[in-house]
Scaffold this motif. Structure first.
Motif, PDB file in Angstrom:
ATOM      1  N   ASN A  10       6.914  -4.294   3.660  1.00  0.00           N
ATOM      2  CA  ASN A  10       5.545  -3.659   3.110  1.00  0.00           C
ATOM      3  C   ASN A  10       4.414  -4.466   3.603  1.00  0.00           C
ATOM      4  O   ASN A  10       3.368  -3.988   3.353  1.00  0.00           O
ATOM      5  CB  ASN A  10       5.904  -4.308   1.321  1.00  0.00           C
ATOM      6  CG  ASN A  10       6.978  -3.353   0.749  1.00  0.00           C
ATOM      7  OD1 ASN A  10       6.847  -2.233   1.122  1.00  0.00           O
ATOM      8  ND2 ASN A  10       7.465  -3.921  -0.262  1.00  0.00           N
ATOM      9  N   GLN A  11       4.475  -5.413   4.316  1.00  0.00           N
ATOM     10  CA  GLN A  11       3.136  -6.070   5.031  1.00  0.00           C
ATOM     11  C   GLN A  11       2.670  -5.479   6.094  1.00  0.00           C
ATOM     12  O   GLN A  11       3.336  -5.384   7.188  1.00  0.00           O
ATOM     13  CB  GLN A  11       3.662  -7.649   5.232  1.00  0.00           C
ATOM     14  CG  GLN A  11       2.618  -8.435   5.844  1.00  0.00           C
ATOM     15  CD  GLN A  11       1.253  -8.851   5.019  1.00  0.00           C
ATOM     16  OE1 GLN A  11       1.562  -9.050   3.775  1.00  0.00           O
ATOM     17  NE2 GLN A  11       0.089  -8.802   5.459  1.00  0.00           N
ATOM     18  N   PHE A  12       1.655  -5.126   6.195  1.00  0.00           N
ATOM     19  CA  PHE A  12       0.754  -4.622   7.400  1.00  0.00           C
ATOM     20  C   PHE A  12      -0.745  -4.633   7.213  1.00  0.00           C
ATOM     21  O   PHE A  12      -1.110  -5.129   6.284  1.00  0.00           O
ATOM     22  CB  PHE A  12       1.205  -3.068   7.591  1.00  0.00           C
ATOM     23  CG  PHE A  12       0.896  -2.295   6.688  1.00  0.00           C
ATOM     24  CD1 PHE A  12      -0.371  -1.419   6.516  1.00  0.00           C
ATOM     25  CD2 PHE A  12       1.830  -1.983   5.541  1.00  0.00           C
ATOM     26  CE1 PHE A  12      -0.816  -0.595   5.438  1.00  0.00           C
ATOM     27  CE2 PHE A  12       1.499  -1.091   4.642  1.00  0.00           C
ATOM     28  CZ  PHE A  12       0.480  -0.472   4.592  1.00  0.00           C
ATOM     29  N   TYR A  13      -1.140  -4.576   8.380  1.00  0.00           N
ATOM     30  CA  TYR A  13      -2.723  -4.637   8.766  1.00  0.00           C
ATOM     31  C   TYR A  13      -3.421  -3.365   9.287  1.00  0.00           C
ATOM     32  O   TYR A  13      -2.792  -2.692  10.042  1.00  0.00           O
ATOM     33  CB  TYR A  13      -3.037  -5.917   9.709  1.00  0.00           C
ATOM     34  CG  TYR A  13      -2.407  -7.161   9.302  1.00  0.00           C
ATOM     35  CD1 TYR A  13      -2.689  -7.973   8.342  1.00  0.00           C
ATOM     36  CD2 TYR A  13      -1.303  -7.519  10.143  1.00  0.00           C
ATOM     37  CE1 TYR A  13      -2.129  -8.996   8.034  1.00  0.00           C
ATOM     38  CE2 TYR A  13      -0.605  -8.875   9.864  1.00  0.00           C
ATOM     39  CZ  TYR A  13      -1.034  -9.630   8.817  1.00  0.00           C
ATOM     40  OH  TYR A  13      -0.443 -10.748   8.399  1.00  0.00           O
ATOM     41  N   ILE A  14      -4.359  -2.961   8.628  1.00  0.00           N
ATOM     42  CA  ILE A  14      -4.973  -1.735   8.870  1.00  0.00           C
ATOM     43  C   ILE A  14      -6.414  -2.030   9.441  1.00  0.00           C
ATOM     44  O   ILE A  14      -7.092  -2.701   9.005  1.00  0.00           O
ATOM     45  CB  ILE A  14      -4.947  -0.653   7.971  1.00  0.00           C
ATOM     46  CG1 ILE A  14      -3.870  -0.336   7.412  1.00  0.00           C
ATOM     47  CG2 ILE A  14      -6.097   0.625   8.294  1.00  0.00           C
ATOM     48  CD1 ILE A  14      -3.742   0.445   6.275  1.00  0.00           C
ATOM     49  N   ILE A  15      -6.834  -1.606  10.811  1.00  0.00           N
ATOM     50  CA  ILE A  15      -8.197  -1.882  11.463  1.00  0.00           C
ATOM     51  C   ILE A  15      -8.748  -0.523  11.359  1.00  0.00           C
ATOM     52  O   ILE A  15      -8.122   0.465  12.171  1.00  0.00           O
ATOM     53  CB  ILE A  15      -8.130  -2.496  12.784  1.00  0.00           C
ATOM     54  CG1 ILE A  15      -7.447  -4.081  12.528  1.00  0.00           C
ATOM     55  CG2 ILE A  15      -9.433  -2.631  13.437  1.00  0.00           C
ATOM     56  CD1 ILE A  15      -6.311  -4.275  13.179  1.00  0.00           C
ATOM     57  N   THR A  16      -9.880  -0.186  10.857  1.00  0.00           N
ATOM     58  CA  THR A  16     -10.624   1.008  11.178  1.00  0.00           C
ATOM     59  C   THR A  16     -11.855   0.595  11.570  1.00  0.00           C
ATOM     60  O   THR A  16     -12.537  -0.413  11.634  1.00  0.00           O
ATOM     61  CB  THR A  16     -10.557   1.928   9.786  1.00  0.00           C
ATOM     62  OG1 THR A  16     -11.431   1.035   8.940  1.00  0.00           O
ATOM     63  CG2 THR A  16      -9.366   2.231   9.237  1.00  0.00           C
ATOM     64  N   LYS A  17     -12.779   1.870  11.824  1.00  0.00           N
ATOM     65  CA  LYS A  17     -14.303   1.533  11.977  1.00  0.00           C
ATOM     66  C   LYS A  17     -14.902   1.121  10.984  1.00  0.00           C
ATOM     67  O   LYS A  17     -15.982   0.455  11.180  1.00  0.00           O
ATOM     68  CB  LYS A  17     -14.825   2.943  12.623  1.00  0.00           C
ATOM     69  CG  LYS A  17     -14.270   3.309  14.089  1.00  0.00           C
ATOM     70  CD  LYS A  17     -15.142   4.448  14.413  1.00  0.00           C
ATOM     71  CE  LYS A  17     -14.441   4.849  15.909  1.00  0.00           C
ATOM     72  NZ  LYS A  17     -15.508   4.655  16.941  1.00  0.00           N
TER      73      LYS A  17
END
Length: 166
Positions: free
Chosen positions: A87-94
Motif C-alpha cells: 500500500n505504500q508508494f510515492y507519486i510525482i507529477t508536474k
C-alpha cells in the motif's frame, strides 16, 4: 492531486531488497521479544493459575493458549508488513509530490510544486551500492512540512525530476 488529466512522472516504492532486509531483521527481534514476554507470562500465569485452581499442577489450558498466541502474533505482524509494502508508494507529477499508504488507517500527504521550498537527497553506503536513496521534499508549512521518500531506486533521476518541475 491525482485527477485523470494529470500526467504521473513517477510512481515509486522503496527499494525492495532494503525493505525486506530491514523487516526481516525487525521481525526476528519482534519474535524474540514476543516469545520471551508471552512465553514467560504464560508460564507464570499457568503456574499461578495451577496453584490456585488446579491443586498445584500447572494449568495446561493457559500454557496452550500462550503457545498459540506467540505464532499467531508473529504471523499477524508478517501480514501487516506485507500490507504496508503493498500500500505504500510515492507519486510525482508536474503538480506536486505525494505520499500515499497505510494499512489500518489510509493517508495521503501532498506537497504542491509551488509550495516546495527545498529538495535534497541522501545516500548511505549501502544505498549507493544498491542505487537508491532518500529524498526529502520540504515546504515552509508548520504542519506536515515535508515528505521523505525512503529508499527510492534511481534517486538521482527522481531528484532531478522534482527539481526540474518545482
Amino acid at each position: 492531486m491525482n485527477n485523470n488529466q494529470e500526467k504521473v512522472l513517477y510512481r515509486v516504492k522503496g527499494n525492495h531488497f532494503l525493505f525486506i532486509a530491514k523487516n526481516v531483521w525487525n521481525t526476528i527481534w519482534f519474535s524474540i521479544g514476543i516469545t520471551i514476554s508471552i512465553g514467560l507470562g504464560t508460564i507464570l500465569t499457568a503456574g499461578i493459575g495451577g496453584i490456585i485452581w488446579n491443586n498445584g499442577k500447572m494449568n495446561l489450558g493457559l500454557l496452550y493458549l500462550g503457545g498459540f498466541l506467540i505464532p499467531a502474533i508473529i504471523i499477524l505482524r508478517i501480514i501487516y508488513i506485507i500490507m504496508i509494502r503493498k500500500n505504500q508508494f510515492y507519486i510525482i507529477t508536474k503538480a506536486g509530490v505525494s505520499s500515499e499508504g497505510g494499512v489500518l488507517t489510509r493517508f495521503n500527504q501532498t506537497l504542491r510544486m509551488e509550495q516546495i521550498q527545498s529538495v535534497s537527497y541522501t545516500q548511505t553506503i549501502i544505498q549507493q551500492i544498491l542505487g537508491c536513496g532518500n529524498i526529502v521534499v520540504s515546504s515552509a508549512a508548520t504542519h506536515r512540512a515535508s515528505i521523505i521518500l525512503v529508499n527510492i531506486d534511481n534517486v538521482k533521476t527522481v531528484y532531478a525530476t522534482i527539481e526540474a518541475n518545482r
